[in-house]
Design a protein around this motif. Sequence first.
Motif, PDB file in Angstrom:
ATOM      1  N   ASP A  95       0.728  -1.191   0.054  1.00  0.00           N
ATOM      2  CA  ASP A  95      -0.080   0.068  -0.080  1.00  0.00           C
ATOM      3  C   ASP A  95       0.945   1.203   0.071  1.00  0.00           C
ATOM      4  OD1 ASP A  95       0.605   0.497   2.734  1.00  0.00           O
ATOM      5  OD2 ASP A  95      -0.916  -0.567   3.301  1.00  0.00           O
ATOM      6  N   THR A  96       0.111   2.491  -0.028  1.00  0.00           N
ATOM      7  CA  THR A  96       0.802   3.780  -0.065  1.00  0.00           C
ATOM      8  C   THR A  96       1.874   4.155   1.122  1.00  0.00           C
ATOM      9  OG1 THR A  96      -1.005   4.723   0.653  1.00  0.00           O
ATOM     10  CG2 THR A  96      -0.756   4.558  -1.675  1.00  0.00           C
ATOM     11  N   LYS A  97       1.575   3.219   2.214  1.00  0.00           N
ATOM     12  CA  LYS A  97       2.149   3.281   3.448  1.00  0.00           C
ATOM     13  C   LYS A  97       3.493   2.418   3.445  1.00  0.00           C
ATOM     14  CE  LYS A  97      -1.020   6.155   5.957  1.00  0.00           C
ATOM     15  NZ  LYS A  97      -2.055   6.352   7.144  1.00  0.00           N
ATOM     16  N   GLY A  98       3.424   1.472   2.539  1.00  0.00           N
ATOM     17  CA  GLY A  98       4.680   0.345   2.561  1.00  0.00           C
ATOM     18  C   GLY A  98       4.194  -1.069   3.334  1.00  0.00           C
ATOM     19  N   TYR A  99       2.927  -0.847   3.726  1.00  0.00           N
ATOM     20  CA  TYR A  99       2.442  -2.187   4.257  1.00  0.00           C
ATOM     21  C   TYR A  99       2.356  -3.218   3.375  1.00  0.00           C
ATOM     22  CZ  TYR A  99       2.224   0.315   8.837  1.00  0.00           C
ATOM     23  OH  TYR A  99       2.320   1.209   9.755  1.00  0.00           O
ATOM     24  N   VAL A 100       2.507  -4.408   3.617  1.00  0.00           N
ATOM     25  CA  VAL A 100       2.043  -5.671   2.752  1.00  0.00           C
ATOM     26  C   VAL A 100       0.753  -6.244   3.166  1.00  0.00           C
ATOM     27  CG1 VAL A 100       2.860  -8.089   2.034  1.00  0.00           C
ATOM     28  CG2 VAL A 100       4.543  -6.411   3.199  1.00  0.00           C
ATOM     29  N   ASN A 101      -0.212  -6.184   2.070  1.00  0.00           N
ATOM     30  CA  ASN A 101      -1.740  -6.546   2.270  1.00  0.00           C
ATOM     31  C   ASN A 101      -2.009  -7.881   1.472  1.00  0.00           C
ATOM     32  OD1 ASN A 101      -3.179  -3.950   3.270  1.00  0.00           O
ATOM     33  ND2 ASN A 101      -1.327  -3.552   2.188  1.00  0.00           N
ATOM     34  N   VAL A 102      -2.394  -8.941   2.033  1.00  0.00           N
ATOM     35  CA  VAL A 102      -2.605 -10.030   1.448  1.00  0.00           C
ATOM     36  C   VAL A 102      -3.919 -10.530   1.369  1.00  0.00           C
ATOM     37  CG1 VAL A 102      -1.860 -12.534   1.437  1.00  0.00           C
ATOM     38  CG2 VAL A 102      -0.396 -10.954   2.321  1.00  0.00           C
ATOM     39  N   PHE A 138       0.372  -6.546   7.095  1.00  0.00           N
ATOM     40  CA  PHE A 138       1.782  -6.902   7.732  1.00  0.00           C
ATOM     41  C   PHE A 138       2.652  -5.434   7.483  1.00  0.00           C
ATOM     42  CE2 PHE A 138      -0.250 -10.882   6.510  1.00  0.00           C
ATOM     43  CZ  PHE A 138      -0.351 -11.623   7.752  1.00  0.00           C
ATOM     44  N   ASN A 139       3.668  -5.765   8.426  1.00  0.00           N
ATOM     45  CA  ASN A 139       4.922  -4.553   7.927  1.00  0.00           C
ATOM     46  C   ASN A 139       5.752  -5.508   7.332  1.00  0.00           C
ATOM     47  OD1 ASN A 139       6.545  -6.113   9.824  1.00  0.00           O
ATOM     48  ND2 ASN A 139       6.319  -4.615  11.519  1.00  0.00           N
ATOM     49  N   THR A 140       6.876  -4.982   6.702  1.00  0.00           N
ATOM     50  CA  THR A 140       7.724  -5.411   5.755  1.00  0.00           C
ATOM     51  C   THR A 140       8.624  -6.581   6.297  1.00  0.00           C
ATOM     52  OG1 THR A 140       9.213  -3.737   6.270  1.00  0.00           O
ATOM     53  CG2 THR A 140       7.755  -3.477   4.316  1.00  0.00           C
ATOM     54  N   THR A 141       8.591  -6.829   7.828  1.00  0.00           N
ATOM     55  CA  THR A 141       9.293  -8.032   8.285  1.00  0.00           C
ATOM     56  C   THR A 141       8.216  -8.899   8.734  1.00  0.00           C
ATOM     57  OG1 THR A 141       8.945  -7.024  10.865  1.00  0.00           O
ATOM     58  CG2 THR A 141      10.789  -6.388   9.380  1.00  0.00           C
ATOM     59  N   GLY A 142       7.044  -8.841   8.316  1.00  0.00           N
ATOM     60  CA  GLY A 142       5.929  -9.862   8.639  1.00  0.00           C
ATOM     61  C   GLY A 142       5.220  -9.851  10.106  1.00  0.00           C
ATOM     62  N   GLU A 143       5.602  -8.630  10.577  1.00  0.00           N
ATOM     63  CA  GLU A 143       4.750  -8.455  11.843  1.00  0.00           C
ATOM     64  C   GLU A 143       3.403  -8.213  11.502  1.00  0.00           C
ATOM     65  OE1 GLU A 143       4.458  -5.517  15.611  1.00  0.00           O
ATOM     66  OE2 GLU A 143       6.165  -5.559  14.353  1.00  0.00           O
ATOM     67  N   PHE A 144       2.448  -8.993  11.949  1.00  0.00           N
ATOM     68  CA  PHE A 144       0.989  -8.830  11.803  1.00  0.00           C
ATOM     69  C   PHE A 144       0.415  -7.368  12.333  1.00  0.00           C
ATOM     70  CE2 PHE A 144      -3.620  -9.067  13.501  1.00  0.00           C
ATOM     71  CZ  PHE A 144      -4.275  -9.444  12.401  1.00  0.00           C
ATOM     72  N   ILE A 194      -5.844  -7.708  -5.234  1.00  0.00           N
ATOM     73  CA  ILE A 194      -5.950  -6.408  -4.346  1.00  0.00           C
ATOM     74  C   ILE A 194      -5.006  -5.550  -4.962  1.00  0.00           C
ATOM     75  CG2 ILE A 194      -4.217  -7.137  -2.694  1.00  0.00           C
ATOM     76  CD1 ILE A 194      -5.843  -5.622  -0.628  1.00  0.00           C
ATOM     77  N   THR A 195      -5.505  -4.214  -4.974  1.00  0.00           N
ATOM     78  CA  THR A 195      -4.615  -3.204  -5.319  1.00  0.00           C
ATOM     79  C   THR A 195      -5.026  -1.971  -4.869  1.00  0.00           C
ATOM     80  OG1 THR A 195      -3.576  -2.303  -7.517  1.00  0.00           O
ATOM     81  CG2 THR A 195      -6.163  -2.468  -7.652  1.00  0.00           C
ATOM     82  N   PHE A 196      -4.156  -0.835  -4.909  1.00  0.00           N
ATOM     83  CA  PHE A 196      -4.215   0.370  -4.317  1.00  0.00           C
ATOM     84  C   PHE A 196      -4.043   1.429  -5.351  1.00  0.00           C
ATOM     85  CE2 PHE A 196      -2.969  -2.686  -1.189  1.00  0.00           C
ATOM     86  CZ  PHE A 196      -3.295  -2.070   0.098  1.00  0.00           C
ATOM     87  N   ASP A 197      -4.707   2.582  -5.264  1.00  0.00           N
ATOM     88  CA  ASP A 197      -4.387   3.887  -6.182  1.00  0.00           C
ATOM     89  C   ASP A 197      -3.759   4.825  -5.391  1.00  0.00           C
ATOM     90  OD1 ASP A 197      -6.190   5.478  -4.515  1.00  0.00           O
ATOM     91  OD2 ASP A 197      -7.897   5.246  -5.619  1.00  0.00           O
ATOM     92  N   SER A 198      -3.548   5.979  -6.066  1.00  0.00           N
ATOM     93  CA  SER A 198      -2.303   7.016  -5.489  1.00  0.00           C
ATOM     94  C   SER A 198      -2.809   7.522  -4.308  1.00  0.00           C
ATOM     95  CB  SER A 198      -1.958   7.916  -6.735  1.00  0.00           C
ATOM     96  OG  SER A 198      -3.202   8.680  -6.914  1.00  0.00           O
ATOM     97  N   LYS A 199      -4.388   7.629  -4.230  1.00  0.00           N
ATOM     98  CA  LYS A 199      -4.844   8.071  -2.828  1.00  0.00           C
ATOM     99  C   LYS A 199      -5.055   7.266  -1.530  1.00  0.00           C
ATOM    100  CE  LYS A 199      -7.434  11.530  -5.465  1.00  0.00           C
ATOM    101  NZ  LYS A 199      -7.199  11.028  -6.737  1.00  0.00           N
ATOM    102  N   GLY A 200      -4.630   5.936  -1.975  1.00  0.00           N
ATOM    103  CA  GLY A 200      -4.526   4.836  -0.950  1.00  0.00           C
ATOM    104  C   GLY A 200      -5.903   4.237  -0.791  1.00  0.00           C
ATOM    105  N   TYR A 201      -6.780   4.228  -1.795  1.00  0.00           N
ATOM    106  CA  TYR A 201      -7.898   3.502  -1.636  1.00  0.00           C
ATOM    107  C   TYR A 201      -7.805   2.153  -2.167  1.00  0.00           C
ATOM    108  CZ  TYR A 201     -11.006   7.899  -1.051  1.00  0.00           C
ATOM    109  OH  TYR A 201     -11.690   8.802  -0.656  1.00  0.00           O
ATOM    110  N   PRO A 224      -9.078   3.497   3.301  1.00  0.00           N
ATOM    111  CA  PRO A 224      -8.313   2.602   4.215  1.00  0.00           C
ATOM    112  C   PRO A 224      -8.211   3.567   5.318  1.00  0.00           C
ATOM    113  CG  PRO A 224      -6.846   4.077   2.657  1.00  0.00           C
ATOM    114  CD  PRO A 224      -8.482   4.093   2.261  1.00  0.00           C
ATOM    115  N   ASN A 225      -8.544   4.855   5.535  1.00  0.00           N
ATOM    116  CA  ASN A 225      -8.448   5.589   6.783  1.00  0.00           C
ATOM    117  C   ASN A 225      -9.563   6.531   6.969  1.00  0.00           C
ATOM    118  OD1 ASN A 225      -7.521   6.639   9.363  1.00  0.00           O
ATOM    119  ND2 ASN A 225      -5.926   7.827   8.365  1.00  0.00           N
ATOM    120  N   PRO A 226     -10.797   6.213   7.188  1.00  0.00           N
ATOM    121  CA  PRO A 226     -11.928   7.121   7.196  1.00  0.00           C
ATOM    122  C   PRO A 226     -12.132   7.932   8.322  1.00  0.00           C
ATOM    123  CG  PRO A 226     -12.514   4.658   8.118  1.00  0.00           C
ATOM    124  CD  PRO A 226     -11.304   4.858   7.720  1.00  0.00           C
TER     125      PRO A 226
END
Length: 358
Positions: A249-256, A267-273, A293-300, A316-318
Amino acid sequence: MNSTLITLAVLLSLTLVLVAGCMPATPAAEEAPAFVLKWGGEVTEGVKWFNPRGVAVDYLDNIYVTDGNNNCIKKFNGSGQLITQWDSSKGSTSRFWSSFLNKISIDRFGTIYVTGAGIDSSVHKFSNSGNFIISWGSRGNLDSQFYDAQGMAFDSWNNIYIADAANHRIQIFDSSGKYITKWGSEGNGDGQFNYPCDLAIDSSDNIYVSDTYNRRIQKFSSSGDFITKWGTLGSGKGQFSLPLGIAIDTKGYVNVCDLGNFCIQKFNTTGEFIARWGSEGTGNGQFKGPSDITFDSKGYIYVLDNQLHNVQKFDPNPKASITDKYGPWFVWTVIATLLGLIIAVSFLLIKRSTHHSR
């Protein structure tokens, strides 16, 4: 005088509210994204899919979907309105359109890449307007051949990494389709795979692979060296039933996309939930088969469900702060304007007070 005081009070109140709105929210726990809209399936007239397989977003935030069994690619805006679609009339090989369309990915220049399965097992490249450019690959296990080509991702050099699922490996090509290298083999050891369905690449060119039937995520360096892994079979936090689509995502998190658990895990990039959201069902924010799954430039967030045959869009952040939503320059410009008005009104009040005291 009274009207001036009222104006001053209103301006001061607006400034305080705006400053408060700039403060980031600090929820006790990660908040689930808010459902925005959905389309496809039975919810959008004229946009009904039969086994959609992949979803991707271009640099203009248009959304593309591969409609697997209908053998076409559809392009939408962020509101789910159909812009265009194309099929074999765009000039690609009949072999491509007679097979089963799999995943779709778009590079930073807006060029579109689609993988095919079945007798096709190749990669096809299109312009942003859908005109066919080139294709490569065939069915097999040699270099540049595929056995069920699946997800794709691009590194900072615009090289394309392809999950060669049934060959249990990752193959790398340049953007013209020239073979570079491969890594991986069948197994459950570090750096081995059991049907890798998708992959994602972060800003440092680290690669994250959905190792689907090993029920885990593996992380590699840009050269393919194993770094770490996480996940086991199960339904708990950080466990997977069938990890499929994966995206940064736009903040660098891994989404599965965890298909069997009907949810998205973060998850973060080290695999922390970090969080999980979604549940089984057909309602808004629920899933039957979250597969990409995918993200646009605004993070949606856009989640494709190949069982409900639709795409759902999430915020992602209402409860984001005003600064998060509109950016710091806009916010501080408004605050500076309001403060300037307060100073001006205050000066006017002082001037009037001085005049009356005389």
